[in-house]
Design a protein around this motif. Structure first.
Motif, PDB file in Angstrom:
ATOM      1  N   GLY A  36      -4.666  -0.768   2.642  1.00  0.00           N
ATOM      2  CA  GLY A  36      -3.768  -2.201   3.087  1.00  0.00           C
ATOM      3  C   GLY A  36      -3.385  -2.151   4.734  1.00  0.00           C
ATOM      4  O   GLY A  36      -3.628  -3.181   4.944  1.00  0.00           O
ATOM      5  N   ARG A  42      -4.627   4.508   0.575  1.00  0.00           N
ATOM      6  CA  ARG A  42      -4.113   3.465   0.142  1.00  0.00           C
ATOM      7  C   ARG A  42      -3.185   2.593   0.281  1.00  0.00           C
ATOM      8  O   ARG A  42      -3.531   1.656   1.243  1.00  0.00           O
ATOM      9  CB  ARG A  42      -3.478   3.200  -1.491  1.00  0.00           C
ATOM     10  N   PRO A  43      -2.587   2.987   1.421  1.00  0.00           N
ATOM     11  CA  PRO A  43      -1.475   2.378   2.859  1.00  0.00           C
ATOM     12  C   PRO A  43      -2.872   2.150   3.142  1.00  0.00           C
ATOM     13  O   PRO A  43      -2.328   0.846   4.297  1.00  0.00           O
ATOM     14  CB  PRO A  43      -0.637   3.330   3.201  1.00  0.00           C
ATOM     15  N   LYS A  97      -3.862  -6.247  -0.993  1.00  0.00           N
ATOM     16  CA  LYS A  97      -3.148  -7.107   0.042  1.00  0.00           C
ATOM     17  C   LYS A  97      -3.937  -8.747   0.281  1.00  0.00           C
ATOM     18  O   LYS A  97      -3.194  -9.369   0.086  1.00  0.00           O
ATOM     19  CB  LYS A  97      -4.216  -6.366   0.747  1.00  0.00           C
ATOM     20  N   GLY A 155      -5.833  -0.592  -1.994  1.00  0.00           N
ATOM     21  CA  GLY A 155      -4.961  -1.228  -1.035  1.00  0.00           C
ATOM     22  C   GLY A 155      -5.275  -2.421   0.245  1.00  0.00           C
ATOM     23  O   GLY A 155      -4.841  -3.363   0.001  1.00  0.00           O
ATOM     24  N   SER A 156      -6.104  -2.253  -0.402  1.00  0.00           N
ATOM     25  CA  SER A 156      -7.183  -3.641  -0.367  1.00  0.00           C
ATOM     26  C   SER A 156      -7.228  -4.930  -1.175  1.00  0.00           C
ATOM     27  O   SER A 156      -7.135  -6.222  -1.105  1.00  0.00           O
ATOM     28  CB  SER A 156      -9.028  -3.400   0.494  1.00  0.00           C
ATOM     29  N   GLY A 163       0.617  -1.267  -0.285  1.00  0.00           N
ATOM     30  CA  GLY A 163      -0.205  -0.352   0.010  1.00  0.00           C
ATOM     31  C   GLY A 163       1.143   1.242   0.096  1.00  0.00           C
ATOM     32  O   GLY A 163       0.932   2.059  -0.747  1.00  0.00           O
TER      33      GLY A 163
END
Length: 452
Positions: A286, A282-283, A344, A340-341, A160
């Motif tokens: 994640g 975005r991070p 992951k 992000g998700s 992310g």
């Protein structure tokens, strides 16, 4: 662990906590930092035409449809080149390819600097714009490379951060353009600023990054990933998240100009906000996926994206600029969260499949890293094609209806399908036997992806 000439690391096992705490984390973080820098500039060069078209007034002789077509083709090239860029990491090494791919950004930047003036033909602008697409490839090689450096428990945050740092290249170039437009500067000033930055990114990557021998010459991983159905399912979901992010990044300013009669400066004042927030969050997507499961976060994110799009349809029909702008920015934030998700989910899916195959410990980790790294490049390429679809949808909507409303209706339908696919494939519980004793017997074991 050794690093012979050419900065190759022969032994790398991030899942070993002793190794990770002693030396692995420091090396991984250093590579992440300079990977982000190169990818960041790559995104800026890829999306620079979303800014350059704002400079191109009536004296350039381009219609709104021409500009949407131009940005669509730039997005298309950026999506397609992600596939060879993914292979390049295995062939050349992550550090070596980062140097090469950063240096290649000089080609579209110098070419745009040379032709950016009234009187240049549309075909010339289109050809030079296509060159800018190579900046989109940096994402695929960067994500494939960084995926190999980090353990599974930290991939959501690391990937992310890597992707978010790259994505933020979109609002940065838009902010720089805003400052230049406000100071009555021209597009060549903007392009001239990026030439030394590109050189700096290539030099720093050469000095401070490393290659991992474990991913060298494993081009067969991409073939194996391409045969896995989950690669294509995740590609579709990534069209909904990243395809939306990059497509809206190219189109937002043009929609404001064409539907709400904003001037280039007025459009530039707000176009950077959505990509900026979408990149920064975005991070977080994640990290939430690390904690609660990527599939769960992705599902609810698509619900929220659908709601935001419905609000956009209402705002578009009522010609409410304030509501439209707020809803669009919220949608940008949700695309970033979903980026992000979804990313992951990828390593988690292949790790789960490794366990289903009976692999354990280092063998399972190696299987997951190998296939997830290759799959990320393919998923990133297909996902970016969503940006092409968004710009073409806006082009057709403005040609047919004079507004973006028709395009937003199509996007709402797409998010509904993404929601259904996420639930059906990754969250639906397996069928239970009639006596309620547990899952129905099956030839293949039922895998649970809810926590990936």
């Amino acid at each position: 662990m050794t690093a012979p000439s050419g900065r190759w690391i022969e032994q790398w096992d991030p899942e070993d906590e002793t190794f990770w705490n002693r030396t692995g984390e420091r090396i991984a973080r250093r590579n992440l930092l300079f990977s982000v820098l190169s990818e960041h500039i790559g995104f800026s060069i890829w999306t620079m035409w979303s800014v350059l078209v704002l400079f191109m007034g009536p004296e350039y002789g381009l219609t709104p449809a021409d500009k949407f077509l131009l940005t669509s083709m730039v997005t298309l090239v950026g999506a397609v080149v992600r596939i060879p860029y993914t292979f390049a990491v295995a062939v050349f090494g992550g550090r070596n390819w980062t140097v090469i791919s950063a240096a290649l950004l000089l080609v579209p930047t110098v070419a745009a600097f040379a032709v950016m003036e009234p009187g240049t033909s549309f075909s010339t602008f289109l050809l030079v714009g296509l060159l800018a697409g190579i900046g989109g490839g940096n994402f695929a090689s960067s994500m494939t490379n960084i995926n190999a450096f980090f353990p599974l428990r930290k991939k959501g945050w690391a990937l992310g951060l890597n992707a978010g740092g790259g994505n933020i290249g979109v609002p940065v170039i838009q902010l720089v353009a805003l400052a230049i437009i406000g100071a009555s500067g021209g597009p060549r000033v903007l392009l001239g600023l990026y030439i030394p930055l590109i050189v700096a990114a290539a030099v720093l990557a050469a000095l401070y990054m490393d290659n991992l021998a474990s991913v060298r010459n494993d081009t067969g991983a991409a073939r194996d990933a391409a045969r896995d159905a989950h690669t294509w399912i995740m590609s579709f979901l990534y069209i909904g998240t990243f395809g939306s992010f990059i497509g809206y990044s190219f189109a937002f300013g043009q929609v404001l100009q064409n539907q709400f009669d904003r001037t280039p400066l007025e459009a530039a004042y707000v176009t950077f906000v959505g990509p900026l927030l979408g990149s920064l969050i975005r991070p977080v997507g994640g990290r939430l996926a690390d904690r609660y499961g990527g599939a769960r976060i992705t599902l609810w994110n698509f619900v929220a994206m659908g709601v935001a799009t419905a609000v956009l349809i209402v705002a578009s029909m009522r010609q409410s600029l304030a509501l439209f702008t707020v809803a669009f920015v919220v949608l940008f934030v949700l695309t970033g969260l979903g980026n992000g998700s979804t990313y992951k989910m990828i390593p988690g899916i292949f790790q789960a499949k490794a366990h289903a195959l009976g692999l354990r410990d280092e063998a399972a980790d190696a299987y997951g890293r190998r296939l997830s790294g290759a799959a990320m490049g393919l998923i990133g390429a297909v996902g970016a094609l969503g940006g092409v679809g968004i710009n073409l949808a806006f082009r057709q909507s403005f040609l047919s209806y004079g507004s973006g409303t028709g395009a937003f209706v199509a996007f709402l339908a797409c998010y509904a399908v993404c929601l259904a696919v996420t639930w059906a494939v990754y969250l639906r519980r397996p069928a239970v036997r009639a006596d309620g004793a547990g899952p129905a017997p099956a030839e293949k074991p039922q895998l649970s992806y809810a926590d990936v």
